[in-house]
Design a protein around this motif. Structure first.
Motif, PDB file in Angstrom:
ATOM      1  N   ASN A 150      -4.322  20.312  64.659  1.00  0.00           N
ATOM      2  CA  ASN A 150      -3.370  21.012  63.821  1.00  0.00           C
ATOM      3  C   ASN A 150      -1.958  20.655  64.262  1.00  0.00           C
ATOM      4  OD1 ASN A 150      -2.050  22.834  62.224  1.00  0.00           O
ATOM      5  ND2 ASN A 150      -2.704  24.661  63.335  1.00  0.00           N
ATOM      6  N   ARG A 155     -10.162  33.464  73.403  1.00  0.00           N
ATOM      7  CA  ARG A 155     -10.136  34.277  72.182  1.00  0.00           C
ATOM      8  C   ARG A 155     -11.402  35.131  72.168  1.00  0.00           C
ATOM      9  NH1 ARG A 155      -7.895  29.913  67.655  1.00  0.00           N
ATOM     10  NH2 ARG A 155      -5.994  29.447  68.810  1.00  0.00           N
ATOM     11  N   ALA A 162      -3.377  30.362  72.531  1.00  0.00           N
ATOM     12  CA  ALA A 162      -3.036  29.040  71.983  1.00  0.00           C
ATOM     13  C   ALA A 162      -2.109  28.316  72.953  1.00  0.00           C
ATOM     14  CB  ALA A 162      -2.350  29.185  70.625  1.00  0.00           C
ATOM     15  N   TRP A 198       1.535  28.307  60.069  1.00  0.00           N
ATOM     16  CA  TRP A 198       1.113  28.801  61.383  1.00  0.00           C
ATOM     17  C   TRP A 198       2.198  29.651  62.016  1.00  0.00           C
ATOM     18  CZ3 TRP A 198       0.812  29.606  66.519  1.00  0.00           C
ATOM     19  CH2 TRP A 198      -0.480  29.790  67.037  1.00  0.00           C
ATOM     20  N   MET A 215      -7.159  23.707  74.960  1.00  0.00           N
ATOM     21  CA  MET A 215      -6.448  23.153  73.816  1.00  0.00           C
ATOM     22  C   MET A 215      -5.514  22.046  74.306  1.00  0.00           C
ATOM     23  SD  MET A 215      -4.151  25.061  70.941  1.00  0.00           S
ATOM     24  CE  MET A 215      -5.359  26.104  70.179  1.00  0.00           C
ATOM     25  N   VAL A 273       1.736  21.602  63.758  1.00  0.00           N
ATOM     26  CA  VAL A 273       2.596  22.624  63.157  1.00  0.00           C
ATOM     27  C   VAL A 273       4.043  22.171  63.259  1.00  0.00           C
ATOM     28  CG1 VAL A 273       3.265  25.053  63.196  1.00  0.00           C
ATOM     29  CG2 VAL A 273       0.971  24.396  63.956  1.00  0.00           C
ATOM     30  N   ASP A 283       4.516  21.496  67.179  1.00  0.00           N
ATOM     31  CA  ASP A 283       3.539  22.122  68.072  1.00  0.00           C
ATOM     32  C   ASP A 283       2.168  21.682  67.603  1.00  0.00           C
ATOM     33  OD1 ASP A 283       1.618  23.971  69.104  1.00  0.00           O
ATOM     34  OD2 ASP A 283       2.139  25.416  67.540  1.00  0.00           O
ATOM     35  N   THR A 284       1.485  20.885  68.399  1.00  0.00           N
ATOM     36  CA  THR A 284       0.149  20.488  67.935  1.00  0.00           C
ATOM     37  C   THR A 284      -0.929  21.059  68.839  1.00  0.00           C
ATOM     38  OG1 THR A 284      -0.533  18.469  69.097  1.00  0.00           O
ATOM     39  CG2 THR A 284       1.233  18.243  67.442  1.00  0.00           C
ATOM     40  N   MET A 332       0.594  26.926  72.456  1.00  0.00           N
ATOM     41  CA  MET A 332       2.029  27.125  72.284  1.00  0.00           C
ATOM     42  C   MET A 332       2.516  28.472  72.820  1.00  0.00           C
ATOM     43  SD  MET A 332       2.064  29.569  69.735  1.00  0.00           S
ATOM     44  CE  MET A 332       3.613  29.463  68.851  1.00  0.00           C
TER      45      MET A 332
HETATM   46  N1  SER Z   1      -0.309  26.542  67.416  1.00  0.00           N
HETATM   47  C1  SER Z   1      -1.262  25.758  66.696  1.00  0.00           C
HETATM   48  C2  SER Z   1      -2.677  26.209  66.932  1.00  0.00           C
HETATM   49  O1  SER Z   1      -2.931  26.992  67.794  1.00  0.00           O
HETATM   50  C3  SER Z   1      -1.121  24.307  67.082  1.00  0.00           C
HETATM   51  O2  SER Z   1      -1.060  24.172  68.463  1.00  0.00           O
HETATM   52  O3  SER Z   1      -3.549  25.780  66.217  1.00  0.00           O
END
Ligand code: SER
Length: 587
Positions: free
Chosen positions: A198, A66, A37, A158, A84, A200, A221-222, A39
């Motif tokens: 998303n 993933r 991800a 999340w 992402m 967060v 965190d998006t 983040m």
């Molecule tokens: N951490 C969240 C995700 O992976 C938003 O970046 O969906």
């Protein structure tokens, strides 16, 4: 302009700084094989452990991999590698502004019809109240109450309630991806609504004792999945028909002389897995196909591509892999320097593994057919699965896939037991090769690893400060250390270096690890061989005042564990670079 550029430009115009994508193989986090991800590389900053050198508003596109869901690859929307898009606030703006930005980006920049949007919001649980602030923010933008679904921790928290570390409730944005009429009421169970973004709101740390305590600052965190949004913007229900994939699919059509229609599954698998294999093998971590960890994933991906290429009738001893990989690399090299720099490495990895697998694939497939025709029940035994693995190089997942296509099952549990027994046998065999065989090679290598840091420091002390490491190589028998130096070391210099290293060993100095931003590490004067190969957050190993080096470890906990250090050879390595071979002994 493409989506990546639109996203970056928008958030830069809102005071965000663009940060580079971290490598797909995390350098300082052995707990995960790949970055999953956007983040993930930012965790220390989200926890508030360190200040980010770029400030409190960040934006990026991050490579993610993933592989937990490899079986879904082949459908219209899943990918093993994806990009992402993300924006972050580290203790800067929070829910209201984050939602304002998302709404404006989607409806004004991407010009998405607001009537096709819906959101989910956290409905609250025993720890955290319902997120009314987010719901109100969406309503302010005209999102109707019936397009807001209030969901529990399974959907709007999340990463989840179990994992430790920074976490928080989120609000997810959905798009109605269908030609049918948009329903008035949003039903998140209806899969015509797909999640596109998303946001967060990370404000808690989930501690080891089970409690949730506020983080030092409230963060945002998006994450937005690029491939999905591109497909939506281009009006495609199949991601592989969007501009992200179209050239790759066309190339596979040309090579196989078949059309995408009717061959979707194999073509998607080839396209997806080749792209992921390209990014893994281009990564600075230098991953090669192997039977463990990232190397095993790489091997599985490549072998699965080869098998599906064969299914499409492609001659797998042709240059098919090179052609497909080149289309992918052309597309990404502008954004990721490692692709530009490592094109030939990537092709070598793909082609070497293809040559290896081609040698046994045909025979293995014949063996598989023989197994199928001689079978009485419908379960392929552990022995046969192991034979396919051991003799023909079939990853167990490939045998399972072939079995599924033939309507059969595989005794995978039995296979795993057999595999483990085989592994421990071969480990024992190789352990016997080492003197005494008492210690595992890992322990010895760790000692040598710490010794390279001491040697590096001693050389700086004895020769001069401009001596830098140029390379190293460690086996359980010895260490080799290359360093910049314009002259052959005199006997006196060699013995001074030896004495100094041994003095530090006898002082039993503790070895400590600190996590910090790369910029802070450099500022602190930490030694580093290839600065570009490190992610933005690094670990610095310190040995008292003797040495500070950026390094992924592992190291001993204190220098007393090293034994006696002895230089056995000093020679030229290349122009301006000398090489020392040294050993540690228990005398
Ligand atoms: N951490 C969240 C995700 O992976 C938003 O970046 O969906």
């Amino acid at each position: 302009m493409n989506l990546k550029d639109l996203y970056i430009n928008y958030f830069v115009s809102k005071g965000h700084k663009q940060i580079p994508s971290a490598p797909v193989v995390p350098e300082n986090d052995p707990s995960v094989l790949f970055n999953t991800a956007g983040m993930q590389p930012l965790i220390p900053y989200l926890k508030g452990e360190v200040k980010h050198p770029y400030g409190t508003r960040l934006v990026d596109y991050q490579k993610c991999i993933r592989t937990n869901d490899l079986d879904s690859i082949g459908d219209a929307t899943h990918h093993t590698f994806f990009e992402m898009l993300g924006n972050w606030s580290l203790g800067d703006y929070f829910k209201d502004e984050s939602i304002d930005y998302s709404y404006e980006f989607l409806t004004s920049v991407l010009k998405i019809d607001p009537n096709r949007l819906a959101v989910t919001v956290f409905r609250g649980n025993e720890y955290v109240p319902r997120d009314q602030v987010s719901a109100d923010a969406w309503k302010r933008h005209g999102i109707k109450e019936e397009r807001i679904a209030y969901m529990g921790e399974d959907d709007n928290w999340w990463p989840n309630m179990e994992l430790l570390g920074p976490c928080g409730s989120d609000t997810e944005i959905f798009y109605f991806r269908s030609d049918e009429e948009v329903p008035l009421v949003f039903n998140p169970e209806d899969d015509r609504w797909v999640e596109i973004w998303n946001n967060v709101f990370m404000e808690y740390n989930h501690n080891e004792d089970g409690t949730f305590t506020p983080l030092p600052s409230k963060n945002v965190d998006t994450g937005m999945g690029l491939e999905r949004v591109v497909a939506i913007l281009e009006g495609k229900n199949d991601n592989y028909e969007s501009s992200v994939w179209i050239d790759v699919i066309k190339t596979i059509e040309e090579i196989s002389n078949k059309s995408y229609k009717g061959n979707e599954e194999s073509m998607r698998i080839i396209a997806d897995h080749t792209r992921t294999a390209v990014f893994i093998s281009a990564d600075p971590a230098g991953i090669k196909p192997s039977n463990t960890d990232q190397g095993y994933i790489l091997r599985r991906l490549i072998r699965r591509v080869i098998r599906h290429a064969k299914k499409l009738g492609i001659d797998t001893s042709s240059d098919f892999f090179t052609r497909i990989a080149n289309v992918i690399m052309d597309q990404y090299e502008e954004y990721y320097s490692e692709i530009k720099e490592n094109r030939s490495v990537v092709l070598e990895v793909l082609n070497n593994e293809t040559v290896k697998f081609n040698r046994t694939l045909e025979k293995g497939l014949r063996e598989f057919q023989k197994i199928v025709s001689n079978m009485s029940g419908n379960v392929i035994s552990k022995d046969l699965a192991f034979k396919l693995y051991d003799t023909y190089g079939f990853p167990i997942e490939l045998t399972v896939e072939l079995a599924r296509e033939a309507g059969l099952l595989v005794d995978t549990l039995g296979f795993k037991e057999k595999f483990k027994a085989h592994q421990s046998l071969s480990r024992q065999n190789s352990a016997h090769k080492f003197k005494g065989g008492l210690q595992s090679d890992g322990v010895i290598e760790t000692r040598y690893h710490t010794a390279t840091h001491l040697l590096n420091a001693a050389l700086k002390d004895v020769i001069n400060k401009d001596v830098h490491q140029k390379g190293s190589n460690i086996t359980s028998e010895r260490m080799r250390f290359d360093f910049s130096c314009d002259h052959k070391l005199s006997e006196e210099e060699k013995s001074k270096v030896e004495e100094l290293v041994n003095k530090w060993i006898s002082e039993d100095i503790p070895v400590t690890k600190t996590i910090m931003s790369k910029e802070d590490a450099i500022k602190s004067g930490a030694e580093c061989m290839f600065i570009d190969r490190y992610p933005s957050v690094v670990s610095v190993y310190s040995i008292g005042d003797v040495s500070h080096e950026l390094c992924g470890g592992p190291h001993v906990s204190s220098t007393g564990e090293l034994g006696k250090f002895k230089i056995i050879k000093e020679e030229a390595s290349s122009a301006g670079v000398r090489r020392i071979k040294a050993v540690l002994s228990n005398e």
